[in-house]
Design an enzyme around this catalytic site. Structure first.
Site, PDB file in Angstrom:
ATOM      1  N   TYR A   1       1.241  -1.098  -0.064  1.00 11.31           N
ATOM      2  CA  TYR A   1      -0.384  -0.539  -0.622  1.00 11.31           C
ATOM      3  C   TYR A   1       1.063   1.512   0.141  1.00 11.31           C
ATOM      4  O   TYR A   1       0.993   2.423  -0.544  1.00 11.31           O
ATOM      5  CB  TYR A   1      -0.874  -0.236   1.117  1.00 11.31           C
ATOM      6  CG  TYR A   1      -1.969   0.839   1.156  1.00 11.31           C
ATOM      7  CD1 TYR A   1      -2.933   1.328   0.268  1.00 11.31           C
ATOM      8  CD2 TYR A   1      -1.507   2.596   2.306  1.00 11.31           C
ATOM      9  CE1 TYR A   1      -3.069   2.725   0.171  1.00 11.31           C
ATOM     10  CE2 TYR A   1      -2.541   3.648   2.015  1.00 11.31           C
ATOM     11  CZ  TYR A   1      -3.683   3.917   1.681  1.00 11.31           C
ATOM     12  OH  TYR A   1      -4.187   4.893   1.615  1.00 11.31           O
TER      13      TYR A   1
ATOM     14  N   LYS B   1       0.644   4.456  -2.806  1.00 14.48           N
ATOM     15  CA  LYS B   1       0.720   5.889  -2.891  1.00 14.48           C
ATOM     16  C   LYS B   1       2.637   6.800  -3.340  1.00 14.48           C
ATOM     17  O   LYS B   1       2.446   7.604  -3.716  1.00 14.48           O
ATOM     18  CB  LYS B   1       0.315   5.886  -1.385  1.00 14.48           C
ATOM     19  CG  LYS B   1      -0.798   5.274  -1.149  1.00 14.48           C
ATOM     20  CD  LYS B   1      -1.867   6.013  -2.242  1.00 14.48           C
ATOM     21  CE  LYS B   1      -3.092   5.804  -1.723  1.00 14.48           C
ATOM     22  NZ  LYS B   1      -4.445   5.419  -2.217  1.00 14.48           N
TER      23      LYS B   1
HETATM   24  N1  LIG Z   1      -9.036   5.915   5.387  1.00 14.81           N
HETATM   25  C1  LIG Z   1      -7.631   6.004   5.799  1.00 14.81           C
HETATM   26  O1  LIG Z   1      -6.983   6.652   6.304  1.00 14.81           O
HETATM   27  C2  LIG Z   1      -7.012   6.788   4.664  1.00 14.81           C
HETATM   28  C3  LIG Z   1      -5.678   7.261   5.026  1.00 14.81           C
HETATM   29  C4  LIG Z   1      -4.696   7.755   3.933  1.00 14.81           C
HETATM   30  C5  LIG Z   1      -5.667   7.589   2.063  1.00 14.81           C
HETATM   31  N2  LIG Z   1      -6.318   7.166   2.040  1.00 14.81           N
HETATM   32  C6  LIG Z   1      -7.157   6.848   1.302  1.00 14.81           C
HETATM   33  O2  LIG Z   1      -8.168   7.684   0.701  1.00 14.81           O
HETATM   34  C7  LIG Z   1      -8.906   7.151  -0.541  1.00 14.81           C
HETATM   35  C8  LIG Z   1     -10.525   6.073  -0.727  1.00 14.81           C
HETATM   36  O3  LIG Z   1     -10.249   5.383   1.221  1.00 14.81           O
HETATM   37  P1  LIG Z   1     -11.556   5.601   2.206  1.00 14.81           P
HETATM   38  O4  LIG Z   1     -10.690   5.057   3.106  1.00 14.81           O
HETATM   39  O5  LIG Z   1     -12.836   6.182   1.754  1.00 14.81           O
HETATM   40  O6  LIG Z   1     -11.542   3.699   1.132  1.00 14.81           O
HETATM   41  P2  LIG Z   1     -12.640   2.896   1.904  1.00 14.81           P
HETATM   42  O7  LIG Z   1     -13.974   3.125   2.360  1.00 14.81           O
HETATM   43  O8  LIG Z   1     -12.584   1.142   1.754  1.00 14.81           O
HETATM   44  O9  LIG Z   1     -13.386   3.010  -0.251  1.00 14.81           O
HETATM   45  C9  LIG Z   1     -13.006   2.976  -0.652  1.00 14.81           C
HETATM   46  C10 LIG Z   1     -13.423   3.677  -2.155  1.00 14.81           C
HETATM   47  O10 LIG Z   1     -12.711   3.019  -3.236  1.00 14.81           O
HETATM   48  C11 LIG Z   1     -13.676   2.261  -4.315  1.00 14.81           C
HETATM   49  N3  LIG Z   1     -12.873   1.110  -5.030  1.00 14.81           N
HETATM   50  C12 LIG Z   1     -12.066   0.383  -4.425  1.00 14.81           C
HETATM   51  N4  LIG Z   1     -11.937  -0.525  -5.838  1.00 14.81           N
HETATM   52  C13 LIG Z   1     -12.446  -0.502  -7.031  1.00 14.81           C
HETATM   53  C14 LIG Z   1     -12.169   0.055  -8.169  1.00 14.81           C
HETATM   54  N5  LIG Z   1     -11.889  -0.908  -8.432  1.00 14.81           N
HETATM   55  N6  LIG Z   1     -13.162   0.676  -8.776  1.00 14.81           N
HETATM   56  C15 LIG Z   1     -13.603   1.788  -8.500  1.00 14.81           C
HETATM   57  N7  LIG Z   1     -14.076   1.754  -7.247  1.00 14.81           N
HETATM   58  C16 LIG Z   1     -13.084   1.337  -6.212  1.00 14.81           C
HETATM   59  C17 LIG Z   1     -13.859   1.533  -3.062  1.00 14.81           C
HETATM   60  O11 LIG Z   1     -15.541   0.923  -4.116  1.00 14.81           O
HETATM   61  P3  LIG Z   1     -16.217   0.020  -3.027  1.00 14.81           P
HETATM   62  O12 LIG Z   1     -17.944   0.171  -2.316  1.00 14.81           O
HETATM   63  O13 LIG Z   1     -17.374  -0.781  -4.936  1.00 14.81           O
HETATM   64  O14 LIG Z   1     -15.383  -1.577  -2.603  1.00 14.81           O
HETATM   65  C18 LIG Z   1     -14.124   2.086  -2.079  1.00 14.81           C
HETATM   66  O15 LIG Z   1     -15.664   3.443  -2.761  1.00 14.81           O
HETATM   67  C19 LIG Z   1      -8.150   4.892  -0.618  1.00 14.81           C
HETATM   68  O16 LIG Z   1      -7.803   6.038  -2.025  1.00 14.81           O
HETATM   69  C20 LIG Z   1      -7.458   5.699   0.309  1.00 14.81           C
HETATM   70  O17 LIG Z   1      -5.608   4.938   0.102  1.00 14.81           O
HETATM   71  C21 LIG Z   1      -7.570   6.233   3.430  1.00 14.81           C
END
Ligand SMILES: NC(=O)c1ccc[n+]([C@@H]2O[C@H](COP(=O)([O-])OP(=O)(O)OC[C@H]3O[C@@H](n4cnc5c(N)ncnc54)[C@H](OP(=O)(O)O)[C@@H]3O)[C@@H](O)[C@H]2O)c1
Length: 247
Positions: free
Chosen positions: A164, A168
């Site tokens: 991961y 990034k």
């Molecule tokens: N949460 C954190 O602490 C954190 C910190 C730093 C960065 N981020 C980044 O923030 C972003 C969002 O993360 P989140 O925390 O909101 O996670 P999340 O709740 O797991 O949401 C991830 C989203 O990405 C979608 N997704 C995954 N694979 C996909 C694909 N092949 N095509 C289209 N959509 C896809 C998922 O769709 P489905 O619902 O269909 O699975 C979901 O809508 C990510 O890039 C993550 O790396 C998160």
């Protein structure tokens, strides 16, 4: 300022959903494309947003960012319906783990495919439409975990999710390289760290509300772009101005 058309991938939940909510609260006249893998989940998300009082126009379009056909189809729909795109937020992402050597290659490949290759391909199919906008902007959702400076200086603890973190880091490089492409000279291309947010991604163990995670994106889309150019940005606790993160 005239309204913008803003497309967010993976906006059916988590930080993508919160970003749409926060951007709409800031500028209700903007129009949104909630792009997600399953249309039904998108419609449910829109219902939830309406319950929260969100009034902006929201179009739900299906996309699996790991599928070429799905990306081409998304771009064709946006072109036919709107003719251009003002903002692309590449938010869809995965954080995968493996328990055994036999799962390791697949974990790395799937992580890099979704978090890096698919972002490049999303930009590739949508950038012709972004170049038609007078305010074209791309925001890639990265993570502080990507920072070689923070990681190597020991400011971040070791991680089990190496695939991961390196995905990034690669996303950051992609941001830098795409900003250098001559055809993109009029586009603002940025990468952000939302911080550790409570989402399904980390089993809701994050410390921040996803709406707080979205603040850096809202600030970058509603600020003078000469102040916050192509770069890697985050919003620190209690602040309302983005600050640069070392690469
Ligand atoms: N949460 C954190 O602490 C954190 C910190 C730093 C960065 N981020 C980044 O923030 C972003 C969002 O993360 P989140 O925390 O909101 O996670 P999340 O709740 O797991 O949401 C991830 C989203 O990405 C979608 N997704 C995954 N694979 C996909 C694909 N092949 N095509 C289209 N959509 C896809 C998922 O769709 P489905 O619902 O269909 O699975 C979901 O809508 C990510 O890039 C993550 O790396 C998160």
């Amino acid at each position: 300022m005239s309204s913008r058309l803003i497309l967010i991938t993976g906006a059916n939940r988590g930080i993508g959903f919160a970003t749409l909510q926060a951007l709409s609260l800031k500028s209700p006249t903007d129009n949104f494309i909630l792009a997600c893998r399953q249309k039904e989940k998108g419609f449910e998300a829109v219902e939830q947003l309406r319950d929260f009082g969100i009034q902006s126009e929201i179009d739900v379009l299906e996309v699996d960012v790991t599928c070429d056909y799905s990306l081409i189809s998304l771009a064709e729909k946006v072109k036919t319906k709107y003719g251009k795109l003002d903002v692309l937020i590449n938010n869809a992402g995965v954080g995968l783990f493996h328990d055994s050597f036999s799962e390791m290659r697949s974990t790395y490949n799937r992580t890099l495919d979704t978090n890096v290759t698919s972002v490049a391909m999303t930009i590739e199919v949508l950038s012709p439409l972004l170049r038609r906008s007078s305010r074209g902007q791309i925001i890639n959702v990265s993570s502080a975990r990507s920072s070689l400076e923070l990681s190597s200086s020991g400011k971040l603890p070791p991680t089990k999710a190496i695939a991961y973190s390196l995905s990034k880091t690669a996303l950051n490089m992609l941001t830098v390289e795409y900003a250098k492409i001559p055809e993109n000279k009029d586009l603002i291309i940025q990468t952000v760290s939302p911080g550790h947010c409570k989402t399904a991604f980390n089993n809701y163990r994050g410390t921040k509300d996803p709406l707080d995670g979205a603040k850096v994106i809202v600030a970058l889309l509603h600020s003078d772009t000469s102040m916050f150019g192509n770069g890697f940005w985050q919003m620190e606790e209690g602040e309302d101005v983005p600050v640069k993160i070392p690469w």
